[in-house]
Design a protein around this motif. Structure first.
Motif, PDB file in Angstrom:
ATOM      1  N   GLY A   1      -1.296  12.007  -5.718  1.00  0.00           N
ATOM      2  CA  GLY A   1      -0.852  11.308  -4.523  1.00  0.00           C
ATOM      3  C   GLY A   1       0.424  10.523  -4.754  1.00  0.00           C
ATOM      4  O   GLY A   1       1.284  10.436  -3.876  1.00  0.00           O
ATOM      5  N   CYS A   2       0.568   9.942  -5.941  1.00  0.00           N
ATOM      6  CA  CYS A   2       1.788   9.184  -6.267  1.00  0.00           C
ATOM      7  C   CYS A   2       3.045  10.037  -6.128  1.00  0.00           C
ATOM      8  O   CYS A   2       4.100   9.547  -5.745  1.00  0.00           O
ATOM      9  CB  CYS A   2       1.729   8.661  -7.697  1.00  0.00           C
TER      10      CYS A   2
ATOM     11  N   ALA B   1      -3.416  15.442  -2.202  1.00  0.00           N
ATOM     12  CA  ALA B   1      -3.963  14.102  -2.006  1.00  0.00           C
ATOM     13  C   ALA B   1      -2.941  13.223  -1.287  1.00  0.00           C
ATOM     14  O   ALA B   1      -1.780  13.148  -1.681  1.00  0.00           O
ATOM     15  CB  ALA B   1      -4.326  13.480  -3.346  1.00  0.00           C
ATOM     16  N   VAL B   2      -3.378  12.595  -0.243  1.00  0.00           N
ATOM     17  CA  VAL B   2      -2.527  11.638   0.474  1.00  0.00           C
ATOM     18  C   VAL B   2      -2.406  10.407  -0.424  1.00  0.00           C
ATOM     19  O   VAL B   2      -3.394   9.977  -1.023  1.00  0.00           O
ATOM     20  CB  VAL B   2      -3.156  11.262   1.834  1.00  0.00           C
TER      21      VAL B   2
ATOM     22  N   THR C   1      -4.851   8.173  -7.025  1.00  0.00           N
ATOM     23  CA  THR C   1      -4.721   9.488  -7.631  1.00  0.00           C
ATOM     24  C   THR C   1      -3.280   9.755  -8.054  1.00  0.00           C
ATOM     25  O   THR C   1      -2.344   9.450  -7.317  1.00  0.00           O
ATOM     26  CB  THR C   1      -5.162  10.595  -6.660  1.00  0.00           C
TER      27      THR C   1
ATOM     28  N   ASP D   1      -2.803   7.149  -2.126  1.00  0.00           N
ATOM     29  CA  ASP D   1      -3.854   6.159  -1.933  1.00  0.00           C
ATOM     30  C   ASP D   1      -3.900   5.131  -3.065  1.00  0.00           C
ATOM     31  O   ASP D   1      -4.839   4.361  -3.153  1.00  0.00           O
ATOM     32  CB  ASP D   1      -5.214   6.844  -1.813  1.00  0.00           C
ATOM     33  N   CYS D   2      -2.902   5.152  -3.922  1.00  0.00           N
ATOM     34  CA  CYS D   2      -2.818   4.243  -5.071  1.00  0.00           C
ATOM     35  C   CYS D   2      -3.982   4.451  -6.040  1.00  0.00           C
ATOM     36  O   CYS D   2      -4.294   3.563  -6.834  1.00  0.00           O
ATOM     37  CB  CYS D   2      -2.737   2.781  -4.628  1.00  0.00           C
TER      38      CYS D   2
ATOM     39  N   GLY E   1       0.818  -1.206   0.000  1.00  0.00           N
ATOM     40  CA  GLY E   1       0.000   0.000   0.000  1.00  0.00           C
ATOM     41  C   GLY E   1       0.849   1.251   0.000  1.00  0.00           C
ATOM     42  O   GLY E   1       2.072   1.196   0.030  1.00  0.00           O
ATOM     43  N   PRO E   2       0.184   2.387  -0.009  1.00  0.00           N
ATOM     44  CA  PRO E   2       0.908   3.658  -0.101  1.00  0.00           C
ATOM     45  C   PRO E   2       1.660   3.993   1.178  1.00  0.00           C
ATOM     46  O   PRO E   2       1.289   3.558   2.267  1.00  0.00           O
ATOM     47  CB  PRO E   2      -0.212   4.665  -0.356  1.00  0.00           C
TER      48      PRO E   2
ATOM     49  N   CYS F   1       4.475   9.796  -2.599  1.00  0.00           N
ATOM     50  CA  CYS F   1       4.559   8.461  -2.009  1.00  0.00           C
ATOM     51  C   CYS F   1       6.013   7.967  -2.052  1.00  0.00           C
ATOM     52  O   CYS F   1       6.707   8.146  -3.051  1.00  0.00           O
ATOM     53  CB  CYS F   1       3.660   7.492  -2.783  1.00  0.00           C
TER      54      CYS F   1
END
Length: 133
Positions: free
Chosen positions: A38-39, A29-30, A35, A32-33, A17-18, A42
């Motif tokens: 978000g990447c 965005a945190v 968005t 979350d795999c 997971g992220p 990460c």
């Protein structure tokens, strides 16, 4: 097995997971795999040494610039521009670091910038860009 990230690049997270970077700007965005933005924040996101990756990254950078400049953000500027600016800064840092990491990668970034300037967008982002035009 590696996940297929929603952003340009690879994922070294497997099924774990992220995993957010230690300092994520407010409103972004945190991871979350799900968005692309978000990447960018990460720990598992990985650059891929290829022209296709460079083209995708530069096209994504263009998309974020267009979103930031978009007229519909005027009314929600305080709420929406801060996260877009943070993602754009992160993507721009990745583009610069990738270009500086080797002569070949620098050529790939130059080629990618030329493509995007000619409105030849990476297929991953072309539809999103066309929707903003």
């Amino acid at each position: 097995s590696n996940r297929a990230p929603p952003a340009a690049g690879g994922c070294a997270g497997g099924d774990n997971g992220p995993s957010p970077l230690s300092a994520i700007p407010d409103g972004v965005a945190v991871p979350d795999c799900a968005t692309a933005s978000g990447c960018m924040f990460c720990r598992h996101h990985r650059d891929i040494s290829s022209l296709d990756y460079a083209w995708s990254l530069v096209t994504y950078q263009k998309l974020k610039r267009m979103e930031l400049a978009s007229h519909h953000l005027v009314h929600n500027k305080h709420l929406l521009t801060q996260p877009i600016e943070a993602v754009l800064t992160r993507v721009s840092q990745k583009v610069a670091a990738f270009a500086e990491s080797s002569a070949v990668r620098g050529q790939w970034i130059a080629e990618s910038i030329e493509r995007v300037t000619e409105r030849n967008y990476h297929p991953s982002w072309a539809v999103s860009i066309e929707m903003l035009v």
